[in-house]
Design a protein around this motif. Structure first.
Motif, mmCIF file in Angstrom:
data_model
loop_
_atom_site.group_PDB
_atom_site.id
_atom_site.type_symbol
_atom_site.label_atom_id
_atom_site.label_comp_id
_atom_site.label_asym_id
_atom_site.label_seq_id
_atom_site.Cartn_x
_atom_site.Cartn_y
_atom_site.Cartn_z
ATOM 1 N N ASP A 1 0.863 -1.189 0.000
ATOM 2 C CA ASP A 1 0.000 0.000 0.000
ATOM 3 C C ASP A 1 0.893 1.232 0.000
ATOM 4 O O ASP A 1 1.195 1.806 1.040
ATOM 5 C CB ASP A 1 -0.908 -0.019 1.226
ATOM 6 C CG ASP A 1 -1.922 1.121 1.213
ATOM 7 O OD1 ASP A 1 -1.870 1.940 0.281
ATOM 8 O OD2 ASP A 1 -2.753 1.176 2.135
ATOM 9 N N HIS B 1 0.083 4.677 1.810
ATOM 10 C CA HIS B 1 -0.001 4.816 3.261
ATOM 11 C C HIS B 1 1.253 4.248 3.915
ATOM 12 O O HIS B 1 1.928 3.391 3.336
ATOM 13 C CB HIS B 1 -1.240 4.092 3.808
ATOM 14 C CG HIS B 1 -2.529 4.609 3.256
ATOM 15 N ND1 HIS B 1 -3.130 4.056 2.147
ATOM 16 C CD2 HIS B 1 -3.308 5.645 3.649
ATOM 17 C CE1 HIS B 1 -4.244 4.729 1.874
ATOM 18 N NE2 HIS B 1 -4.384 5.687 2.766
ATOM 19 N N THR B 2 1.553 4.728 5.096
ATOM 20 C CA THR B 2 2.670 4.214 5.865
ATOM 21 C C THR B 2 2.210 3.898 7.283
ATOM 22 O O THR B 2 1.276 4.514 7.802
ATOM 23 C CB THR B 2 3.834 5.222 5.929
ATOM 24 O OG1 THR B 2 3.344 6.462 6.470
ATOM 25 C CG2 THR B 2 4.409 5.469 4.546
ATOM 26 N N LYS B 3 2.877 2.931 7.877
ATOM 27 C CA LYS B 3 2.624 2.559 9.265
ATOM 28 C C LYS B 3 3.955 2.210 9.901
ATOM 29 O O LYS B 3 4.668 1.326 9.421
ATOM 30 C CB LYS B 3 1.665 1.368 9.331
ATOM 31 C CG LYS B 3 1.277 0.974 10.756
ATOM 32 C CD LYS B 3 0.277 -0.170 10.740
ATOM 33 C CE LYS B 3 -0.138 -0.535 12.150
ATOM 34 N NZ LYS B 3 -1.115 -1.666 12.145
ATOM 35 N N ASP B 4 4.290 2.945 10.939
ATOM 36 C CA ASP B 4 5.591 2.777 11.601
ATOM 37 C C ASP B 4 6.728 2.922 10.611
ATOM 38 O O ASP B 4 7.734 2.192 10.653
ATOM 39 C CB ASP B 4 5.667 1.404 12.273
ATOM 40 C CG ASP B 4 4.596 1.207 13.337
ATOM 41 O OD1 ASP B 4 4.239 2.211 13.998
ATOM 42 O OD2 ASP B 4 4.113 0.067 13.489
ATOM 43 N N LYS C 1 6.768 2.252 7.467
ATOM 44 C CA LYS C 1 6.774 1.286 6.385
ATOM 45 C C LYS C 1 5.411 1.243 5.708
ATOM 46 O O LYS C 1 4.409 1.622 6.298
ATOM 47 C CB LYS C 1 7.125 -0.115 6.916
ATOM 48 C CG LYS C 1 8.510 -0.223 7.531
ATOM 49 C CD LYS C 1 8.764 -1.650 8.009
ATOM 50 C CE LYS C 1 10.152 -1.773 8.628
ATOM 51 N NZ LYS C 1 10.420 -3.164 9.105
ATOM 52 N N HIS C 2 5.417 0.768 4.484
ATOM 53 C CA HIS C 2 4.145 0.597 3.777
ATOM 54 C C HIS C 2 3.475 -0.691 4.248
ATOM 55 O O HIS C 2 4.088 -1.763 4.203
ATOM 56 C CB HIS C 2 4.364 0.513 2.268
ATOM 57 C CG HIS C 2 4.919 1.755 1.656
ATOM 58 N ND1 HIS C 2 4.276 2.967 1.738
ATOM 59 C CD2 HIS C 2 6.066 1.970 0.953
ATOM 60 C CE1 HIS C 2 4.997 3.883 1.103
ATOM 61 N NE2 HIS C 2 6.081 3.304 0.621
ATOM 62 N N PRO C 3 2.229 -0.604 4.692
ATOM 63 C CA PRO C 3 1.515 -1.839 5.050
ATOM 64 C C PRO C 3 1.123 -2.607 3.792
ATOM 65 O O PRO C 3 1.239 -2.103 2.670
ATOM 66 C CB PRO C 3 0.285 -1.315 5.793
ATOM 67 C CG PRO C 3 0.044 0.032 5.212
ATOM 68 C CD PRO C 3 1.401 0.599 4.876
ATOM 69 N N TYR D 1 -2.011 -4.677 1.712
ATOM 70 C CA TYR D 1 -3.465 -4.712 1.644
ATOM 71 C C TYR D 1 -3.907 -5.651 0.537
ATOM 72 O O TYR D 1 -3.133 -5.963 -0.375
ATOM 73 C CB TYR D 1 -4.046 -3.309 1.446
ATOM 74 C CG TYR D 1 -3.890 -2.686 0.064
ATOM 75 C CD1 TYR D 1 -4.988 -2.104 -0.574
ATOM 76 C CD2 TYR D 1 -2.653 -2.613 -0.593
ATOM 77 C CE1 TYR D 1 -4.869 -1.494 -1.818
ATOM 78 C CE2 TYR D 1 -2.524 -2.007 -1.827
ATOM 79 C CZ TYR D 1 -3.629 -1.459 -2.436
ATOM 80 O OH TYR D 1 -3.519 -0.860 -3.669
ATOM 81 N N SER E 1 9.850 6.337 -1.121
ATOM 82 C CA SER E 1 9.623 4.895 -1.251
ATOM 83 C C SER E 1 10.501 4.289 -2.349
ATOM 84 O O SER E 1 10.762 4.907 -3.385
ATOM 85 C CB SER E 1 8.154 4.619 -1.575
ATOM 86 O OG SER E 1 7.957 3.246 -1.858
#
Length: 433
Positions: free
Chosen positions: A65, A68-71, A73-75, A77, A257
């Motif tokens: 994904d 979007h990023t989470k922590d 990094k890209h999660p 999906y 990215s």
């Protein structure tokens, strides 16, 4: 209340257009996208098969994904993909079967261009029974532009199905009118979507499948058709690996990215993804060359037969430094370049829908489809002719070379397959490895 002359003319045109649209949705009566103009070239005509159409929803699991990023990094999906599938059907190969397609104008991410639902008519039977009489038909995968939809080229998808192809057009998630999102998703996912759909069609088309596609298609005999960003992705699928400059461009628009690296020319993962089931590619106005998406090494990786289609004044993908430069640089491919002289970027889609003329609808919706110097129905017929010839050679082994091996212009007389005086304004180039 006084009405200005210009306003009166507009209202009159709108009323006439509304009547035309209403008539066009009367089965079998009026002109529908893809029907033949009197000056259409020979191979534009429909084939001998009836045409069926179905919609199918697919899911590509565990995709990056990039939006979007989470922590940091890209999660991952599960990426949904809706596809429209046209196929030879057990129905009369005439104009009796019609279907109503539902689409939208506008852009989901632009408040100045709100979504406007509209319908238009095609010549196919919704959910018609497949015709297995031709054995397993060659597969054609179609990829739209940014923004676009799976219904952007119905004049061509229906036409090819009538000639014995199974045609699958993708709604590229986050790249359609209805769900427009950040450009990095389009840059990353186009080629990945194409490959996933190819694998899914191979699975669903297996003789042991419990779907309507079982035994109907031959995924080992596949072609890709891409328009604009669809061309960007299709060329990458078949060997034109992205350049170091493309990696920099992606990092700039995707917050640093490196997710696109899997599609770079120097990536071992990229080279192992090249799929021998794909035999040919048609690239309408492919985007990217003017932005350095490919270098000489990447273009040299394109080895499959390729038909490029371009407008000589394309102001989106570019011509001399854009599409023609890709054609010139693909030195290891047997390639053609069909050029519409004085056309811009819209050399692939259906004509502008009547809904684009409604009062209050942004003029951009009309211009998203329209060509200023060409009749769009005329372009559609010419595309039907040349794509039929090109795919006929490479997927069906038909003797259609005479329709492609042409002089660069028609200065010495009309091209093969064209009526007198009707190949004016076109150029054809051909280069071999």
């Amino acid at each position: 209340m006084k009405i200005s002359l210009s306003r009166y003319v507009f209202i009159l045109l709108f009323i006439v257009g509304t009547v035309i649209q209403a008539v066009a949705q009367t089965p079998g009566d009026a002109f529908v996208n893809g029907d033949l103009l009197p000056n259409a070239p020979d191979l534009a005509a429909r084939g001998t098969y009836g045409v069926g159409v179905r919609t199918m929803k697919l899911v590509h699991p565990a995709q990056v994904d990039v939006l979007h990023t989470k922590d940091g990094k890209h999660p991952l999906y599960d990426r949904p993909l809706t596809v429209e599938i046209w196929y030879p059907a057990r129905s009369a190969a005439n104009k009796s079967a019609t279907v109503t397609y539902e689409s939208v104008l506008g852009r989901a991410n632009d408040p100045k261009r709100p979504l406007v639902p509209f319908t238009f008519t095609g010549r196919a039977g919704r959910d018609a029974e497949p015709d297995p009489g031709g054995g397993a038909y060659p597969l054609v995968i179609v990829s739209h532009g940014y923004l676009g939809s799976r219904l952007l080229l119905t004049y061509l998808t229906e036409n090819l199905a009538s000639k014995g192809y199974v045609v699958v057009a993708i709604d590229h998630t986050e790249s359609t009118y209805s769900d427009a999102a950040g450009f990095p998703s389009t840059l990353l996912n186009r080629s990945l979507d194409d490959l996933f759909v190819l694998n899914e069609m191979a699975r669903l088309g297996a003789k042991t499948s419990n779907t309507f596609l079982a035994g109907l298609l031959d995924a080992d005999n596949t072609a890709l058709i891409g328009y604009s960003m669809g061309g960007y992705g299709a060329l990458n699928v078949v060997g034109a690996g992205y350049s170091p400059q493309a990696m920099k461009l992606f990092a700039q628009v995707a917050g640093g990215s490196t997710a696109l690296a899997v599609r770079a020319m120097d990536s071992p993962a990229y080279k192992s993804s090249l799929d021998p089931r794909i035999k040919a590619v048609v690239a309408f106005a492919p985007w990217g060359m003017e932005r350095g998406v490919w270098d000489a090494t990447g273009l040299a990786g394109l080895t499959l037969p390729t038909l490029f289609v371009a407008g000589s004044k394309d102001d989106v993908s570019g011509y001399e430094k854009g599409i023609k430069a890709i054609y010139d640089g693909a030195v290891n491919a047997d390639r053609y370049l069909l050029t519409y002289v004085n056309a811009r970027h819209n050399v692939a889609p259906n004509p502008p829908p009547m809904a684009s003329l409604l009062p209050g609808v942004s003029a951009d919706e009309y211009m998203h489809y329209a060509e200023p110097a060409w009749n769009e129905h005329r372009i559609n017929n010419i595309n039907q002719h040349f794509v039929t010839a090109f795919l006929g050679i490479h997927l069906k082994k038909l003797d259609y070379a005479k329709y492609l091996d042409l002089p660069e212009t028609d200065a010495a007389g009309p091209w093969t397959g064209f009526k007198p005086r009707m190949s004016v304004g076109l150029e054809m180039r051909h280069a071999k490895p």
